[in-house]
Design an enzyme around this catalytic site. Sequence first.
Site, PDB file in Angstrom:
ATOM      1  N   GLN A   7      39.807 -83.720  23.488  1.00  0.00           N
ATOM      2  CA  GLN A   7      41.070 -83.635  23.502  1.00  0.00           C
ATOM      3  C   GLN A   7      42.119 -84.380  23.128  1.00  0.00           C
ATOM      4  OE1 GLN A   7      42.857 -81.370  25.865  1.00  0.00           O
ATOM      5  NE2 GLN A   7      44.667 -82.172  25.079  1.00  0.00           N
ATOM      6  N   LYS A  40      41.812 -76.673  31.792  1.00  0.00           N
ATOM      7  CA  LYS A  40      41.057 -76.241  30.909  1.00  0.00           C
ATOM      8  C   LYS A  40      39.770 -76.246  31.778  1.00  0.00           C
ATOM      9  CE  LYS A  40      42.960 -78.432  26.562  1.00  0.00           C
ATOM     10  NZ  LYS A  40      43.379 -78.247  25.552  1.00  0.00           N
ATOM     11  N   ASP A  91      37.475 -75.377  19.045  1.00  0.00           N
ATOM     12  CA  ASP A  91      39.491 -75.485  18.897  1.00  0.00           C
ATOM     13  C   ASP A  91      39.458 -75.120  17.382  1.00  0.00           C
ATOM     14  OD1 ASP A  91      40.912 -76.575  21.373  1.00  0.00           O
ATOM     15  OD2 ASP A  91      40.721 -78.865  20.377  1.00  0.00           O
TER      16      ASP A  91
END
Length: 283
Positions: A96, A52, A119
Amino acid sequence: MAMIIDGKAISAQIKDEVKEAVAKMADEGRTVTLAVVLVGDDPASHVYVRNKKRACEYTGIRSLSYELPGTTTQDELLALIGELNRRADVDGILVQLPLPQHMNEDEVIKAIDPDKDVDGFHPYNVGRLSIGQEGFVSCTPAGIIQLLKRSGIEMEGKECVIVGRSNIVGKPMAMLMLRENATVTVCHSKTADLKEVCRRADILICAIGRAKFFTKDYIKAGAAVIDVGMDRDENNKLCGDVDFDDVFENAGAITPVPGGVGPMTIAMLMHNCVAAAKMKDEK
Ligand code: NAP
């Protein structure tokens, strides 16, 4: 013989579009910033976070990295999220997953400002998606819509069968397919006659996490087959939920693993960061 849907090429295209948008904003003095939070030392999570950050570097998005030890308490993590929520220079926040066992993921996700939830996991954004309003959409299903659109695969009026009902793939996928006017069926481990249901699909989306589970008996001739699975075969080689070699002759189009859905997730994350920055500027 199936057309191979090239996720690598399509994700590269999207990242280039993002790069262009980020450069244009930079010309106007605007920096797009993503904060990436990682707790603990799960090796797979470290790889995802590294990828990422690399995508941020490529697209010109500034990434702020917070790597916290596995002993971090939930309150400490919530305090950091609170700080990132308040910071005017942070556009997107990514925590994460999975988090260490002593943390409650739902509580942590809920703490992220929905306007920075790139997200698309916050209940507010999940709710907006289900009532057909604009908001952040989970990156993997959003990437699948792009794969289909950019490969010229019609969704409107088509039978779409999704196998798997997780919160990050199956359920948002169903909502997005409805938005595209497909007729949607969602299957899971308790579905009766799974093969029969799958054989009705013009578009079959496989997201169950079982290596090479879907053989040609599950596929209608000419169907588009989207393989979300990231599994390991008997030789520990990366493979998908679909038995690619078996299905290839029969399907109309298929995503390979690797190189199909996988690269789209990060590309859509980059896309969501720019969307978050633009949304903030419009407010
Ligand atoms: P998950 O949370 O484990 O959910 C799996 C789903 O599949 C559940 O709904 C389960 O049904 C269903 N299922 C399991 N076995 C089944 C069977 N034999 N027949 C029918 N349904 C079955 O998985 P996930 O997080 O959605 O991930 C699915 C796969 O996609 C994994 O391989 C994961 O690594 C991969 N993935 C890839 C990406 C990417 O970027 N490419 C992103 C996310 C996930 P129940 O609900 O009844 O238990």
